[in-house]
Design an enzyme around this catalytic site. Structure first.
Site, PDB file in Angstrom:
ATOM      1  N   MET A   1      76.852  23.699  57.395  1.00 13.50           N
ATOM      2  CA  MET A   1      77.029  25.281  57.196  1.00 13.50           C
ATOM      3  C   MET A   1      78.659  25.576  56.867  1.00 13.50           C
ATOM      4  SD  MET A   1      74.204  26.934  56.928  1.00 13.50           S
ATOM      5  CE  MET A   1      74.570  28.697  57.132  1.00 13.50           C
ATOM      6  N   GLY A   2      79.420  25.191  57.982  1.00 17.13           N
ATOM      7  CA  GLY A   2      80.612  25.214  58.075  1.00 17.13           C
ATOM      8  C   GLY A   2      81.490  24.672  56.817  1.00 17.13           C
ATOM      9  N   ASP A  20      86.600  19.618  61.901  1.00 16.71           N
ATOM     10  CA  ASP A  20      85.121  19.125  62.172  1.00 16.71           C
ATOM     11  C   ASP A  20      85.492  17.740  62.798  1.00 16.71           C
ATOM     12  OD1 ASP A  20      82.068  19.299  60.989  1.00 16.71           O
ATOM     13  OD2 ASP A  20      82.531  17.595  61.688  1.00 16.71           O
ATOM     14  N   ARG A  21      84.752  17.415  63.840  1.00 20.36           N
ATOM     15  CA  ARG A  21      84.989  16.025  64.654  1.00 20.36           C
ATOM     16  C   ARG A  21      84.578  14.889  63.515  1.00 20.36           C
ATOM     17  NH1 ARG A  21      79.734  15.604  68.535  1.00 20.36           N
ATOM     18  NH2 ARG A  21      78.215  15.457  66.782  1.00 20.36           N
ATOM     19  N   ASN A  76      74.048  29.667  65.792  1.00 17.83           N
ATOM     20  CA  ASN A  76      72.926  30.273  66.217  1.00 17.83           C
ATOM     21  C   ASN A  76      72.937  30.203  67.769  1.00 17.83           C
ATOM     22  OD1 ASN A  76      71.559  31.133  63.793  1.00 17.83           O
ATOM     23  ND2 ASN A  76      70.537  28.996  63.752  1.00 17.83           N
ATOM     24  N   SER A 102      72.556  33.728  58.017  1.00 18.50           N
ATOM     25  CA  SER A 102      71.199  33.268  57.319  1.00 18.50           C
ATOM     26  C   SER A 102      71.432  32.948  55.954  1.00 18.50           C
ATOM     27  CB  SER A 102      70.342  34.268  57.435  1.00 18.50           C
ATOM     28  OG  SER A 102      68.977  33.734  56.945  1.00 18.50           O
ATOM     29  N   GLY A 104      71.039  29.302  54.997  1.00 18.68           N
ATOM     30  CA  GLY A 104      71.010  27.971  54.828  1.00 18.68           C
ATOM     31  C   GLY A 104      71.887  27.246  53.682  1.00 18.68           C
ATOM     32  N   LYS A 156      69.835  38.081  64.789  1.00 19.88           N
ATOM     33  CA  LYS A 156      69.534  36.775  64.157  1.00 19.88           C
ATOM     34  C   LYS A 156      68.402  35.990  64.772  1.00 19.88           C
ATOM     35  CE  LYS A 156      69.851  33.511  61.319  1.00 19.88           C
ATOM     36  NZ  LYS A 156      69.858  32.179  61.634  1.00 19.88           N
ATOM     37  N   HIS A 159      65.205  37.726  63.683  1.00 20.03           N
ATOM     38  CA  HIS A 159      65.206  37.324  62.360  1.00 20.03           C
ATOM     39  C   HIS A 159      64.384  35.851  62.262  1.00 20.03           C
ATOM     40  CE1 HIS A 159      66.578  34.787  58.918  1.00 20.03           C
ATOM     41  NE2 HIS A 159      66.567  35.793  58.333  1.00 20.03           N
ATOM     42  N   ASN A 160      64.839  35.053  63.216  1.00 19.89           N
ATOM     43  CA  ASN A 160      64.229  33.512  62.883  1.00 19.89           C
ATOM     44  C   ASN A 160      62.978  33.650  63.648  1.00 19.89           C
ATOM     45  OD1 ASN A 160      66.947  33.110  61.990  1.00 19.89           O
ATOM     46  ND2 ASN A 160      66.870  30.975  62.889  1.00 19.89           N
ATOM     47  N   TYR A 164      59.582  32.006  61.768  1.00 17.86           N
ATOM     48  CA  TYR A 164      58.516  31.020  62.328  1.00 17.86           C
ATOM     49  C   TYR A 164      57.245  31.806  61.831  1.00 17.86           C
ATOM     50  CZ  TYR A 164      61.485  28.407  65.623  1.00 17.86           C
ATOM     51  OH  TYR A 164      62.458  27.506  66.339  1.00 17.86           O
TER      52      TYR A 164
HETATM   53  N1  LIG Z   1      71.645  24.844  58.703  1.00 17.05           N
HETATM   54  C1  LIG Z   1      71.250  26.231  58.556  1.00 17.05           C
HETATM   55  O1  LIG Z   1      70.344  26.690  57.809  1.00 17.05           O
HETATM   56  C2  LIG Z   1      71.776  27.364  59.722  1.00 17.05           C
HETATM   57  C3  LIG Z   1      71.927  28.446  59.374  1.00 17.05           C
HETATM   58  C4  LIG Z   1      72.341  29.504  60.035  1.00 17.05           C
HETATM   59  C5  LIG Z   1      72.954  29.063  60.988  1.00 17.05           C
HETATM   60  N2  LIG Z   1      72.988  27.834  61.439  1.00 17.05           N
HETATM   61  C6  LIG Z   1      73.806  27.487  62.756  1.00 17.05           C
HETATM   62  O2  LIG Z   1      75.040  26.929  62.421  1.00 17.05           O
HETATM   63  C7  LIG Z   1      75.525  26.175  63.249  1.00 17.05           C
HETATM   64  C8  LIG Z   1      75.722  24.914  62.495  1.00 17.05           C
HETATM   65  O3  LIG Z   1      74.684  24.443  61.720  1.00 17.05           O
HETATM   66  P1  LIG Z   1      74.645  23.187  60.699  1.00 17.05           P
HETATM   67  O4  LIG Z   1      73.176  23.222  60.203  1.00 17.05           O
HETATM   68  O5  LIG Z   1      75.916  23.109  59.904  1.00 17.05           O
HETATM   69  O6  LIG Z   1      74.616  22.040  61.840  1.00 17.05           O
HETATM   70  P2  LIG Z   1      75.159  20.427  61.569  1.00 17.05           P
HETATM   71  O7  LIG Z   1      74.566  19.769  62.806  1.00 17.05           O
HETATM   72  O8  LIG Z   1      74.455  20.102  60.150  1.00 17.05           O
HETATM   73  O9  LIG Z   1      76.616  20.507  61.357  1.00 17.05           O
HETATM   74  C9  LIG Z   1      77.509  20.763  62.781  1.00 17.05           C
HETATM   75  C10 LIG Z   1      78.702  20.290  62.387  1.00 17.05           C
HETATM   76  O10 LIG Z   1      79.659  20.481  63.452  1.00 17.05           O
HETATM   77  C11 LIG Z   1      80.204  19.471  63.962  1.00 17.05           C
HETATM   78  N3  LIG Z   1      80.674  19.195  65.216  1.00 17.05           N
HETATM   79  C12 LIG Z   1      79.685  18.752  66.111  1.00 17.05           C
HETATM   80  N4  LIG Z   1      80.160  18.783  67.185  1.00 17.05           N
HETATM   81  C13 LIG Z   1      81.700  19.161  67.118  1.00 17.05           C
HETATM   82  C14 LIG Z   1      82.609  19.577  67.790  1.00 17.05           C
HETATM   83  N5  LIG Z   1      82.376  19.552  69.148  1.00 17.05           N
HETATM   84  N6  LIG Z   1      84.035  19.701  67.217  1.00 17.05           N
HETATM   85  C15 LIG Z   1      83.930  20.040  66.001  1.00 17.05           C
HETATM   86  N7  LIG Z   1      82.953  19.673  65.091  1.00 17.05           N
HETATM   87  C16 LIG Z   1      81.886  19.435  65.700  1.00 17.05           C
HETATM   88  C17 LIG Z   1      79.564  18.131  63.093  1.00 17.05           C
HETATM   89  O11 LIG Z   1      80.319  16.867  62.867  1.00 17.05           O
HETATM   90  C18 LIG Z   1      79.033  18.668  61.985  1.00 17.05           C
HETATM   91  O12 LIG Z   1      79.543  18.630  60.881  1.00 17.05           O
HETATM   92  C19 LIG Z   1      74.379  25.887  64.282  1.00 17.05           C
HETATM   93  O13 LIG Z   1      74.519  26.733  65.493  1.00 17.05           O
HETATM   94  C20 LIG Z   1      73.232  26.239  63.463  1.00 17.05           C
HETATM   95  O14 LIG Z   1      72.147  26.712  64.113  1.00 17.05           O
HETATM   96  C21 LIG Z   1      72.651  26.987  60.715  1.00 17.05           C
HETATM   97  O1  LIG Z   2      68.212  32.205  58.515  1.00 14.09           O
HETATM   98  C1  LIG Z   2      68.488  30.899  58.509  1.00 14.09           C
HETATM   99  O2  LIG Z   2      69.410  30.449  57.579  1.00 14.09           O
HETATM  100  C2  LIG Z   2      67.527  29.737  59.023  1.00 14.09           C
HETATM  101  O3  LIG Z   2      66.961  30.461  60.165  1.00 14.09           O
HETATM  102  C3  LIG Z   2      68.707  28.864  59.918  1.00 14.09           C
HETATM  103  O4  LIG Z   2      69.223  29.559  60.893  1.00 14.09           O
HETATM  104  C4  LIG Z   2      67.967  27.777  60.431  1.00 14.09           C
HETATM  105  O5  LIG Z   2      67.549  26.898  59.369  1.00 14.09           O
HETATM  106  C5  LIG Z   2      67.490  27.619  61.626  1.00 14.09           C
HETATM  107  O6  LIG Z   2      68.253  27.355  62.455  1.00 14.09           O
HETATM  108  C6  LIG Z   2      66.364  26.830  61.745  1.00 14.09           C
HETATM  109  O7  LIG Z   2      65.524  26.889  63.094  1.00 14.09           O
HETATM  110  P1  LIG Z   2      64.698  26.290  63.699  1.00 14.09           P
HETATM  111  O8  LIG Z   2      65.211  24.993  63.923  1.00 14.09           O
HETATM  112  O9  LIG Z   2      64.134  26.779  64.891  1.00 14.09           O
HETATM  113  O10 LIG Z   2      63.552  26.134  62.899  1.00 14.09           O
END
Ligand SMILES: NC(=O)c1ccc[n+]([C@@H]2O[C@H](COP(=O)([O-])OP(=O)(O)OC[C@H]3O[C@@H](n4cnc5c(N)ncnc54)[C@H](O)[C@@H]3O)[C@@H](O)[C@H]2O)c1
Ligand SMILES: O=C(O)[C@H](O)[C@@H](O)[C@H](O)[C@H](O)COP(=O)(O)O
Length: 285
Positions: A1-2, A20-21, A76, A102, A104, A156, A159-160, A164
């Protein structure tokens, strides 16, 4: 995401330095170098897994950042974490906002839906970044300042929870169609629901896409993870005496998906046998 959000911000002409680590994707080797690389007053967006990792990153940043900086938690995180983080940073005159994000992996191209919690002056300051992250068009269609610290993550979470319930309803409809011989064109049925019907939606579009890619979902196991939001939604429902049977059932369905040999269902079968003499199915048959 980042990683994707960095790309979207850069495409909008905003200067971003990412840490990022993972050395393959980072711009700087550690958080201290990140803080050095960004001129003050800084806006730092944290987008890492919620819980302990987010907590340790925000705690480390609270030492490195300077008064006047602003930290945004876009992950999240559970809304109850925000008050703690906000107070820790406020003690050093560092601002804090929680922003539910939100969208993804599609957010890079389509933009992200955003829900913010925090002080109005902090939200105003972050607006150029928020505007670059959200889809083009009216701000009110993809962004809301929900309330004070914690409100963004609360929104949020709900929303999630809805996510579900919606996914579970679509999935049950899928199984009902898949099990019935008279249904000769299952993917075509979903496809035809995409325009005009009451149940058209982005999740339905994604269901059509998933079936295009793998018509019988042969490549996917029936095991579904959860990362917290559904559980917190159900806990809030209990705390506030809000009946939430659909979301709760959807969460429990995920737990069921992880059991190959359910102890509870074995016991139901054993009890039917005990009181009624009903046949049980031998293990492994
Ligand atoms: N994937 C989605 O659809 C989505 C959507 C909305 C919000 N989120 C939220 O956004 C956040 C990130 O989600 P994601 O899907 O990118 O997760 P991810 O696990 O794919 O990526 C997280 C990143 O953080 C890095 N990281 C982990 N620990 C670290 C640290 N201590 N210092 C620096 N970097 C570190 C990892 O190397 C990785 O690149 C979570 O809180 C997630 O719930 C995810
Ligand atoms: O709105 C969004 O973009 C999604 O909800 C996103 O936040 C992520 O895909 C969830 O973290 C999955 O959540 P679960 O792992 O609980 O299904």
């Amino acid at each position: 995401m980042g990683f994707n959000m960095r790309a979207r911000l850069r495409a909008a002409g905003i200067d971003v330095t990412g840490y990022d680590r993972n050395p393959d994707v980072t711009d700087v080797p550690n958080l201290a170098e990140l803080v050095k690389a960004v001129p003050s007053p800084r806006l730092i967006w944290v987008m890492v897994p919620s819980g302990e990792i987010t907590n340790s990153v925000i705690t480390e940043l609270s030492v490195l950042l300077e008064p006047g900086d602003l930290l945004v938690d876009g992950g999240n995180s559970r809304f109850t974490e925000d008050q703690k983080h906000g107070e820790m940073l406020a003690a050093k005159n560092i601002g804090f906002m929680d922003v539910g994000v939100s969208g993804g992996v599609w957010g890079l191209e389509n933009g992200y839906g955003l829900m913010a919690g925090g002080a109005k002056e902090d939200v105003d300051r972050a607006l150029p970044v928020l505007d670059a992250l959200r889809p083009e068009g009216d701000r009110a269609d993809s962004f809301v300042h929900v309330g004070g610290v914690g409100a963004g993550h609360y929104a949020k979470m709900v929303h999630n929870g809805i996510e579900y319930g919606l996914m579970q309803a679509y999935a049950e409809g899928y199984e009902l169609l898949a099990k019935k011989e008279i249904i000769e064109d299952l993917p075509g049925t979903f496809r035809a629901w995409q325009k005009g019907t009451v149940v058209r939606s982005w999740l339905l579009d994604l269901m059509v896409k998933a079936l295009d890619e793998d018509p019988g979902l042969e490549s996917i196991d029936d095991y579904v993870e959860d990362s917290g939001e559904g559980r917190w939604t159900v806990e809030e429902a209990i705390a506030n005496a809000v009946p939430a049977p659909a979301i709760t059932a959807a969460l429990f369905a995920r737990f069921s998906s992880r059991e190959d040999n359910s102890p509870a269902m074995k016991m139901v079968s054993a009890l039917r046998h005990q009181f009624g003499g009903h046949a049980t199915k031998p293990a492994g048959s």
